[in-house]
Write a protein that holds these residues in place. Structure first.
Motif, PDB file in Angstrom:
ATOM      1  N   THR A 157      43.198  42.584  38.282  1.00 20.24           N
ATOM      2  CA  THR A 157      41.894  42.694  37.614  1.00 20.24           C
ATOM      3  C   THR A 157      42.072  42.156  36.200  1.00 20.24           C
ATOM      4  O   THR A 157      43.127  42.355  35.589  1.00 20.24           O
ATOM      5  CB  THR A 157      41.383  44.151  37.543  1.00 20.24           C
ATOM      6  N   HIS A 214      39.410  31.755  39.987  1.00 25.42           N
ATOM      7  CA  HIS A 214      40.010  32.259  41.234  1.00 25.42           C
ATOM      8  C   HIS A 214      40.957  31.224  41.839  1.00 25.42           C
ATOM      9  O   HIS A 214      42.034  31.576  42.339  1.00 25.42           O
ATOM     10  CB  HIS A 214      38.914  32.619  42.246  1.00 25.42           C
ATOM     11  N   HIS A 269      43.580  38.076  45.853  1.00 24.32           N
ATOM     12  CA  HIS A 269      42.594  39.145  45.631  1.00 24.32           C
ATOM     13  C   HIS A 269      42.568  39.475  44.135  1.00 24.32           C
ATOM     14  O   HIS A 269      43.410  40.220  43.645  1.00 24.32           O
ATOM     15  CB  HIS A 269      42.977  40.387  46.447  1.00 24.32           C
ATOM     16  N   THR A 302      39.895  40.561  40.819  1.00 26.82           N
ATOM     17  CA  THR A 302      38.571  40.960  40.347  1.00 26.82           C
ATOM     18  C   THR A 302      38.441  40.485  38.908  1.00 26.82           C
ATOM     19  O   THR A 302      39.183  40.948  38.036  1.00 26.82           O
ATOM     20  CB  THR A 302      38.399  42.495  40.423  1.00 26.82           C
ATOM     21  N   GLN A 330      36.123  39.903  35.551  1.00 32.06           N
ATOM     22  CA  GLN A 330      34.898  40.230  34.819  1.00 32.06           C
ATOM     23  C   GLN A 330      34.719  39.213  33.705  1.00 32.06           C
ATOM     24  O   GLN A 330      35.549  39.123  32.800  1.00 32.06           O
ATOM     25  CB  GLN A 330      34.963  41.645  34.241  1.00 32.06           C
TER      26      GLN A 330
END
Length: 317
Positions: free
Chosen positions: A252, A271, A282, A284, A286
């Motif tokens: 993250t 990504h 994988h 995440t 922001q």
């Protein structure tokens, strides 16, 4: 069943089959070496059985990883059962350290009070162990073209165990030819040192994963620099967290960016960078447009505020 997908011919099935064959062969011969070691009085055979236990455990963990990776996540286990393999590796490593220390202690006792060793029986069982290891290695090595990490790691374990079997054969031959029994505890200590090295590495890796530690292969500072260079719109990167779940890296992060014309395209580039440069499938992410001003912008920085503003100015061209 709702989860009955068509997995019949996937490479994982071939890997699982190879691992199961190798595990069965290794486990059977490990038991044979334990029995043979006790009957013949050979500590080297028991040490090699300890080494084979490391392989059997590594193969079992690899097999569990293949099986549990298929289980879908649910409401209670959102990552599925992948962490179970790490727990198994941790328990395995602890058990190996205890076994190795026991063999070291027994070797010291043997030096003080030598015991007779049945060289012929010892040689027969050590040779059978060598054949078993060669068979396991051949079965696993055929799976290496699929570049499966679990299978490759298990094959390395078995290759290391070949040394233990060779050591036990050498000890048996020396005893048969010369009758010099101290060679048995000497070689058992050498084999146990190999086991201890593997066990210690496994213990460190499993503890790091259980404590949500970052993979040792990832340098977070370097990742930040490379991402800023690869994606010029990125002005600042903070709140970076990376950890492993069953060998799979998860991440993250917050990125402050120049407000993009196409939000999804910029997110896709970030990504793509993480997947291709660091194999993090994988992540995440922001995306933010305002500077991070909170005290906890970067948990690893003592004075986070200054760092991020400087970082932002470096790219304002």
């Amino acid at each position: 069943m709702p989860h009955d997908h068509s997995h019949a011919h996937l490479p994982q099935d071939a890997n699982a089959r190879r691992l199961l064959i190798a595990f069965s062969v290794t486990a059977i011969f490990m038991l044979l070496e334990v029995i043979g070691g006790i009957i013949s009085g050979s500590l080297a055979l028991l040490a090699d059985a300890g080494h084979m236990l490391t392989d059997a455990a590594a193969l079992l963990v690899a097999l569990l990883a293949v099986q549990f990776a298929r289980r879908p996540p649910d409401a209670h286990r959102t990552f599925g059962w992948l962490r179970l393999t790490t727990l198994a590796a941790f328990v395995n490593a602890l058990a190996l350290v205890v076994i190795t220390l026991f063999i070291f202690w027994e070797a010291i006792m043997r030096f003080r009070h030598p015991e007779p060793v049945a060289g012929g029986l010892m040689l027969t069982i050590a040779f059978a162990g060598l054949v078993a290891n060669l068979l396991s290695f051949w079965v696993l090595h055929r799976g290496s073209e699929e570049k499966n990490l679990n299978v490759r790691a298990a094959a390395l374990h078995v290759m290391g165990d070949l040394l233990g079997s060779v050591g036990a054969i050498i000890a048996a031959l020396v005893i048969l030819w010369t009758g010099w029994t101290p060679v048995d505890p000497i070689l058992s200590v050498l084999v146990s040192a190999l086991v201890l090295r593997s066990a210690w590495r496994l213990l460190k890796e499993s503890v790091n994963e259980l404590l949500e530690g970052a993979p040792r292969s990832v340098d977070i500072a370097a990742l930040k620099r490379k991402l800023s260079r690869a994606v010029p719109e990125v002005r600042d990167i903070h709140h970076v967290h990376i950890w492993l779940v069953g060998e799979k890296p998860l991440m993250t992060l917050h990125v402050r960016v120049v407000p993009p014309h196409d939000h999804d395209a910029l997110l896709g580039r970030i990504h793509h960078f993480l997947a291709h440069e660091y194999q993090i499938a994988h992540a995440t992410v922001q995306m933010e447009y305002q500077p991070c001003s909170g005290l906890d912008c970067d948990l690893s920085q003592t004075q986070p505020g200054h760092h991020h503003h400087d970082h932002g100015h470096n790219h304002s061209h």
